[in-house]
Design a protein around this motif. Structure first.
Motif, PDB file in Angstrom:
ATOM      1  N   SER A  94       8.573 -33.089  45.242  1.00 31.03           N
ATOM      2  CA  SER A  94       7.777 -34.159  44.634  1.00 31.03           C
ATOM      3  C   SER A  94       7.092 -33.681  43.374  1.00 31.03           C
ATOM      4  CB  SER A  94       6.728 -34.673  45.629  1.00 31.03           C
ATOM      5  OG  SER A  94       5.826 -33.640  45.984  1.00 31.03           O
ATOM      6  N   LYS A  96       3.841 -34.626  41.142  1.00 31.38           N
ATOM      7  CA  LYS A  96       2.586 -35.361  41.227  1.00 31.38           C
ATOM      8  C   LYS A  96       1.929 -35.401  39.853  1.00 31.38           C
ATOM      9  CE  LYS A  96      -1.871 -35.477  43.646  1.00 31.38           C
ATOM     10  NZ  LYS A  96      -2.726 -34.798  44.667  1.00 31.38           N
ATOM     11  N   THR A 130       8.537 -43.654  44.786  1.00 29.28           N
ATOM     12  CA  THR A 130       7.118 -43.416  44.536  1.00 29.28           C
ATOM     13  C   THR A 130       6.385 -43.745  45.827  1.00 29.28           C
ATOM     14  OG1 THR A 130       6.652 -45.675  43.805  1.00 29.28           O
ATOM     15  CG2 THR A 130       7.461 -44.124  42.141  1.00 29.28           C
ATOM     16  N   GLU A 131       5.063 -43.759  45.784  1.00 28.89           N
ATOM     17  CA  GLU A 131       4.337 -44.087  47.009  1.00 28.89           C
ATOM     18  C   GLU A 131       4.624 -45.508  47.482  1.00 28.89           C
ATOM     19  OE1 GLU A 131       1.228 -41.588  44.623  1.00 28.89           O
ATOM     20  OE2 GLU A 131       2.967 -42.861  44.203  1.00 28.89           O
ATOM     21  N   ASN A 132       4.985 -46.396  46.560  1.00 28.95           N
ATOM     22  CA  ASN A 132       5.110 -47.813  46.904  1.00 28.95           C
ATOM     23  C   ASN A 132       6.494 -48.404  46.706  1.00 28.95           C
ATOM     24  OD1 ASN A 132       2.281 -48.147  47.538  1.00 28.95           O
ATOM     25  ND2 ASN A 132       1.881 -48.065  45.332  1.00 28.95           N
ATOM     26  N   VAL A 163       3.009 -40.123  42.572  1.00 29.79           N
ATOM     27  CA  VAL A 163       3.869 -39.089  43.133  1.00 29.79           C
ATOM     28  C   VAL A 163       5.305 -39.600  43.147  1.00 29.79           C
ATOM     29  CG1 VAL A 163       4.365 -37.627  45.125  1.00 29.79           C
ATOM     30  CG2 VAL A 163       1.988 -38.196  44.548  1.00 29.79           C
ATOM     31  N   THR A 165       8.844 -38.680  44.525  1.00 26.75           N
ATOM     32  CA  THR A 165       9.461 -37.840  45.552  1.00 26.75           C
ATOM     33  C   THR A 165      10.977 -37.924  45.452  1.00 26.75           C
ATOM     34  OG1 THR A 165       7.583 -38.203  47.024  1.00 26.75           O
ATOM     35  CG2 THR A 165       9.598 -37.369  48.022  1.00 26.75           C
ATOM     36  N   GLU A 402       8.332 -46.713  53.531  1.00 23.83           N
ATOM     37  CA  GLU A 402       7.824 -46.148  54.784  1.00 23.83           C
ATOM     38  C   GLU A 402       8.919 -45.601  55.676  1.00 23.83           C
ATOM     39  OE1 GLU A 402       4.942 -48.804  52.979  1.00 23.83           O
ATOM     40  OE2 GLU A 402       7.045 -49.062  53.517  1.00 23.83           O
ATOM     41  N   LEU A 405      10.270 -42.158  53.119  1.00 27.07           N
ATOM     42  CA  LEU A 405       9.408 -41.072  52.688  1.00 27.07           C
ATOM     43  C   LEU A 405       8.923 -40.268  53.886  1.00 27.07           C
ATOM     44  CD1 LEU A 405       8.160 -39.955  50.075  1.00 27.07           C
ATOM     45  CD2 LEU A 405       6.152 -41.345  50.538  1.00 27.07           C
ATOM     46  N   LYS A 411      -1.055 -36.231  57.706  1.00 25.99           N
ATOM     47  CA  LYS A 411      -1.131 -37.670  57.468  1.00 25.99           C
ATOM     48  C   LYS A 411      -0.856 -38.439  58.744  1.00 25.99           C
ATOM     49  CE  LYS A 411      -0.080 -37.857  52.535  1.00 25.99           C
ATOM     50  NZ  LYS A 411       0.841 -38.398  51.502  1.00 25.99           N
TER      51      LYS A 411
END
Length: 847
Positions: A94, A96, A130-132, A163, A165, A402, A405, A411
């Protein structure tokens, strides 16, 4: 414009206007990263920093095995200096980035499988998220038609970090050559645009992510990032023009372009607005034709379309008025460019949201003259098409972030603690709420049992799994009961979502029949072996709850041999699914043109039209109150295994006027090319509106061409107008399907033509009822059957009269073999009435 003058104009602008025309936009965040390199790389006056350089604002983390870098030392010509190095990952890694200013950013990614790296990068399979958002999912160059890959995304970053990934898929490796992360103005993407088909504002775009698919400088040369304040690349449009000769390029000095409040340099540079395509010579008899651009797109996504205009051809105001089309839809009629922009030479742009053409994987954009304005020119300067993320926040597939990743142990523990705490804290509230709802439900059931009947429950849009109706006790006990046992609900069988999944093999792509305006249609098989057509609503579709509810309400109380039967529905898990009887031979249209299916005989065509007429006649007269279909067309007439015609798609249907009324006042809905012009003008709907649409169907059946075909000369664009001119001459046989020539009894054809002519009368009062249409078609069939047992003369028609020139056939578009309308369902309002590459050229005011 002469080529020498054109080039001189561009050179003048370059040498004398370049520095002043590109204003300095300073991004808050600007990360230019070259991956795997040991030194800086300069490209177009920009310096890319190696990802190995220690920086406080960016970090690279690779889980497990170390990263591998490779720098090419060969003399092989590379697509770009950014591709001379690569970083290779064997496990998830990843990047960042610290974000100084939240808001919209470019995310640009570069991939090139460098040879001689010691790895088979061409076979590498990788996922990037990405995160979303999912940017790439299981991408490999094995399935990619190109030597290198550049992807540009526009993402609204709402935190202080982003981030990226990179995940090797299927025990493979992953690699990347360069990354750009650069701020752009938030105003670049508005929150609202105009959705197409049906035309309505759509909001919430500022939260969406976008992927650039096409960015064109119409009529002009390549524009590099040097000449764009946001570092964009604009390419020439010639390869996307359907007919090159239809467009003439024009150019002015970029310094003459004057920006005002609406458009800025960030929307598009003045180099875009200083060149344009306008009407040329398409080698047709009439100058009122379209300029059409054709683009390959993924039909499973929605697209943001931005069109750029600047009147650089007119000498005075109000001299440039034209129509704009996206696919088969009129996106903007009577576009008076100088009035909208405020002056000549002033940039103007419009944003739209559209899907691909309903029966192909193309998106088309067309401009053409507005015949009511008596202007024979149209112009466009730039065009951008951007893919919007789907409901799973992905640009590639149906898997959300979800599920892709990896989640770290810390987490997971933190998430579990939050979940446990939330559950423990709210358990009492949930139990209390559940008790209240139970008591309330019992009271309502008691009241309903006393009153009898089956009233509608409120159904939120794409809402929870509430049934559309209160089920009987038997149906509550067994959701898998037969259709007969559920007849008491009057709404057909209520399927569970699991039953739908089983019937379609979890919506297996191999069972996909087609994609329509409401959603996808799959072939299914019930537990007892019955074949089904399963129409699954798309949450992003413009057709939603109203059409879903109307379809069920209408078809649940209609049963006729010539109406497609609704077997049931499912509304669990935020789904809207309709289940129909399976129609083995699909839509009538696919047997007329656009496919390789065998041609229908004249008798078959008459029998099909008679069947459809019987279905419509039943709608108009057979129910307690008449029902107006409102979307009669060849894609909504389906054929079963015996070629029995059945009318389908009742999502737009309306109950007819009451006894003391002459019409229903309602907004215009339907498909262009089939719309009753009187209904279009006055917004007054009657049964005669269906009669007009059926008249268009009759002509389409005879001539085997689309209802609208804008590439043809103006007098041939609309089949209703074109065929009527031949009918009034008594020469309808001159434009009939060539497969029917010499095989149709003249008397039968004459009666058929007279019937279609009456259906297409300008005013509804002059049109026959569907009962009269049915009688006339049956008479035409009798004439045909009678002639088949008699000895025919050697030439019993006027198909070969010498001296009469046949109309030229429609110009061939590219492959239109894909079928939009499928067995048991229709494409809805989005259905393309023309070929796959042409938008319609219609008068928005009606005939």
């Amino acid at each position: 414009m002469d080529l020498a003058i054109f080039l001189a104009t561009l050179l003048f602008g370059f040498f004398f206007g370049n520095k002043s025309t590109v204003a300095s936009f300073t991004p808050a965040d600007s990360y230019l990263i070259v991956c795997g390199s040991s030194q800086n790389v300069t490209l177009l006056d920009q310096t890319y920093i190696p990802d190995s350089t220690p920086q406080s604002s960016i970090s690279l983390k690779s889980q497990g095995a170390a990263s591998v870098t490779y720098t090419s030392n060969s003399s092989t010509t590379l697509p770009s200096p950014l591709y001379q190095s690569v970083r290779i990952f064997s496990t998830t890694a990843s990047y960042k980035f610290n974000i100084k200013q939240e808001g919209r950013h470019w995310v640009r990614l570069y991939f090139y499988p460098l040879p001689n790296s010691g790895y088979d990068l061409t076979s590498a399979t990788m996922t990037l998220v990405t995160e979303n958002f999912v940017l790439l999912n299981n991408f490999t160059f094995k399935n990619y038609n190109g030597s290198h890959l550049f992807r540009e995304y526009s993402i609204n970053v709402t935190s202080d970090t982003l981030v990226l990934t990179i995940i090797p898929s299927n025990n493979s490796i992953a690699f990347i050559n360069a990354i750009e992360l650069v701020s752009v103005p938030d105003e670049l993407i508005p929150d609202q645009a105009l959705a197409i088909s049906p035309s309505a504002p759509i909001s919430g775009l500022s939260a969406r992510a976008f992927e650039t698919i096409y960015r064109l400088n119409l009529g002009g040369p390549l524009i590099t990032p040097q000449n764009d304040t946001l570092g964009r690349t604009w390419v020439n449009d010639k390869k996307y023009l359907h007919v090159n000769s239809s467009a003439v390029t024009v150019a002015v000095n970029p310094l003459t372009v004057r920006y005002r409040a609406l458009a800025t340099q960030e929307i598009a540079p003045n180099w875009v607005y200083a060149t344009a395509d306008h009407m040329g010579d398409a080698n047709v008899n009439n100058v009122n034709f379209n300029i059409t651009w054709v683009f390959r797109v993924d039909p499973n996504f929605t697209y943001f379309v931005r069109l750029h205009f600047c009147d650089i051809v007119s000498k005075a105001m109000n001299n440039l008025v034209f129509n704009l089309y996206i696919n088969s839809d009129l996106a903007f009629g009577s576009l008076d460019l100088s009035t909208l922009a405020g002056d000549l030479g002033v940039p103007y742009y419009r944003d739209f949201v559209s899907n691909s053409s309903a029966d192909s994987n193309t998106l088309t954009v067309s401009i053409g003259p507005d015949t009511m304005a008596d202007v024979t020119d149209a112009i466009m300067n730039g065009l951008e098409i951007m893919k919007m993320n789907n409901e799973f926040r992905s640009f590639d597939g149906l898997s959300p972030v979800e599920t892709i990743l990896p989640v770290s142990a810390s987490k997971k523990n933190k998430r579990m603690a939050i979940i446990v705490g939330s559950v423990a804290g709210s358990l009492g509230v949930i139990l209390l709420l559940g008790l209240c709802l139970f008591c309330l439900g019992c009271g309502r059931r008691t009241k309903d049992s006393q009153q009898g009947g089956h009233s509608w429950l409120p159904l939120p849009l794409y809402g929870n799994s509430l049934s559309l109706t209160k089920m009987s006790t038997s149906s509550q006990k067994s959701r898998t009961a037969s259709c007969l046992s559920l007849a008491s609900t009057n709404l057909g069988r209520v399927f569970t979502f699991q039953e739908i999944m089983d019937a379609t093999n979890k919506f297996d792509e191999s069972s996909l029949l087609g994609v329509g305006g409401f959603g996808r249609v799959y072939k299914g098989t019930s537990e007892d072996g019955t074949k089904l057509a399963v129409k699954r609503g798309n949450p992003r579709s413009e057709q939603g709850l109203a059409e879903f509810r109307t379809e069920i309400e209408m078809l649940s109380k209609l049963r006729h041999r010539h109406l497609v039967s609704l077997i049931g529905y499912c509304d669990e898990r935020s789904e809207m699914i309709l289940v129909y009887e399976y129609m083995a031979n699909g839509p009538l249209r696919s047997h007329l043109y656009g496919t390789d299916l065998p041609s229908l005989s004249w008798k078959q065509r008459l029998e099909i039209c008679i069947g459809a007429a019987r279905g419509l006649h039943y709608l108009h007269t057979g129910a307690t109150q008449s029902i107006i279909h409102r979307d009669v067309k060849t894609t909504n007439i389906l054929l079963d295994e015996n070629f029995v015609a059945k009318v389908a798609d009742f999502g737009l249907s309306k109950t007819g006027p009451a006894l003391d009324q002459t019409h229903v006042s309602t907004a215009v809905k339907g498909s262009f090319g089939y719309l009753d012009p009187e209904y279009f003008r006055r917004q007054q709907l009657t049964e005669k509106s269906d009669v007009y649409s059926f008249g268009v169907v009759l002509m389409e059946v005879l001539c085997t061409r689309p209802a609208l075909n804008p590439v043809l000369p103006r007098d041939q664009v609309n089949i209703a107008e074109w065929a009527m001119t031949w009918q009034k001459k008594g020469m309808l046989d001159q434009i009939m399907d060539k497969n029917l020539i010499g095989k149709v009894n003249p008397a039968s054809l004459k009666k058929y033509g007279e019937t279609a002519e009456k259906c297409l009368a300008e005013y509804g009062v002059d049109r026959p009822s569907m009962g009269d249409v049915l009688w006339n078609l049956e008479y035409a069939l009798q004439l045909e059957e009678t002639s088949s047992v008699l000895t025919e003369p050697e030439d019993n028609s006027t198909n070969h009269i010498q001296g009469i020139a046949l109309n030229p056939p429609p110009l061939e578009a590219f492959d239109n073999s894909s079928v939009c309308m499928v067995e048991g369902a229709s494409c809805g309002e989005e259905d393309v009435a023309t070929s796959a590459v042409f938008s319609q050229l219609v008068n928005p005011r009606g005939r």
